[in-house]
Design an enzyme around this catalytic site. Structure first.
Site, mmCIF file in Angstrom:
data_model
loop_
_atom_site.group_PDB
_atom_site.id
_atom_site.type_symbol
_atom_site.label_atom_id
_atom_site.label_comp_id
_atom_site.label_asym_id
_atom_site.label_seq_id
_atom_site.Cartn_x
_atom_site.Cartn_y
_atom_site.Cartn_z
ATOM 1 N N PRO A 1 -3.415 58.809 -34.388
ATOM 2 C CG PRO A 1 -4.131 56.624 -35.562
ATOM 3 C CD PRO A 1 -3.273 57.806 -35.229
ATOM 4 C CG ASN A 2 -5.326 55.153 -30.775
ATOM 5 O OD1 ASN A 2 -7.047 55.546 -30.333
ATOM 6 N ND2 ASN A 2 -5.466 54.669 -31.808
ATOM 7 N NE ARG B 1 -2.638 53.272 -27.457
ATOM 8 C CZ ARG B 1 -1.659 53.303 -29.455
ATOM 9 N NH1 ARG B 1 -0.919 53.858 -29.136
ATOM 10 N NH2 ARG B 1 -1.966 52.178 -30.119
ATOM 11 C CE1 TYR C 1 2.484 51.661 -29.054
ATOM 12 C CE2 TYR C 1 0.760 50.785 -27.720
ATOM 13 C CZ TYR C 1 1.154 51.284 -28.813
ATOM 14 O OH TYR C 1 1.171 50.488 -29.962
ATOM 15 C CG ASN D 1 4.035 57.987 -33.402
ATOM 16 O OD1 ASN D 1 4.077 57.150 -34.126
ATOM 17 N ND2 ASN D 1 4.288 57.496 -32.194
ATOM 18 C CB ALA E 1 -2.893 52.925 -36.288
ATOM 19 C CD GLU F 1 8.575 55.822 -39.941
ATOM 20 O OE1 GLU F 1 9.778 55.331 -40.429
ATOM 21 O OE2 GLU F 1 7.513 54.764 -39.831
ATOM 22 C CG HIS G 1 6.744 53.938 -34.416
ATOM 23 N ND1 HIS G 1 5.905 54.185 -34.857
ATOM 24 C CD2 HIS G 1 7.506 53.940 -35.960
ATOM 25 C CE1 HIS G 1 5.305 54.424 -35.903
ATOM 26 N NE2 HIS G 1 6.705 54.406 -37.279
ATOM 27 N NE ARG H 1 4.062 46.408 -31.163
ATOM 28 C CZ ARG H 1 2.764 47.515 -30.526
ATOM 29 N NH1 ARG H 1 3.442 48.318 -30.693
ATOM 30 N NH2 ARG H 1 1.747 46.906 -30.552
#
Ligand code: DQA
Length: 144
Positions: free
Chosen positions: A9-10, A17, A22, A73, A76, A97, A99, A106
């Site tokens: 998502p996103n 965003r 990012y 990725n 969330a 994975e 990110h 974070r």
């Protein structure tokens, strides 16, 4: 060799965003990077993005017997989805994975990665370049 790049998502909002987190490179920039990497490395890359957990689970299941590697990725869903973890374990396809941001530095709620428990490597904090690194790792890992 054929690799599935799955984005949660996103991720389609990249460039719009939270650019401070990012970066300013767009989702189209990411797609172009994947195309370039496929051409340079002589491999096939299929990209799929969804905002829906179950759709991502479906795509992982459908990858069984088709793809040699998965770059994921989960966005969330990284921090919440046991369903995505179970799907990755079920198909047992080598997975990396990615990110875009440096998740480790974070919020506390981002410190657990369920999907990462089924991945042989995690790349974070390298922007969209991390996807290229993940693909190169899978290429090496799979001896293709
Ligand atoms: C992300 C990090 C996640 O915590 C976040 O929810 C995202 C993107 C990243 O690529 O840095 O949506 O996966």
């Amino acid at each position: 060799m054929i690799i599935l790049v799955l984005n949660g998502p996103n991720i389609n909002m990249l460039g719009i965003r939270e650019p401070g987190v990012y970066g300013t490179e767009s989702f189209s920039d990411l797609l172009a990077l994947l195309e370039r990497t496929a051409a340079e490395e002589g491999i096939e890359i299929v990209q799929f993005q969804s905002n829906h957990e179950g759709v991502l689970v479906d795509k992982i299941q459908e990858a069984f017997g088709v793809f040699d590697g998965i770059v994921i990725n989960p966005a969330a869903y990284t921090h919440t989805s046991i369903a995505i973890l179970d799907a990755l374990k079920a198909v047992n396809i080598p997975a990396v994975e990615v990110h875009i941001s440096d998740v480790k530095s974070r919020e506390a709620f981002r410190q657990v990665s369920y999907a990462g428990m089924a991945c042989c490597k995690t790349i974070m904090g390298k922007g969209i370049e991390g996807y290229r690194e993940a693909i190169l790792y899978l290429k090496e890992y799979c001896h293709a």
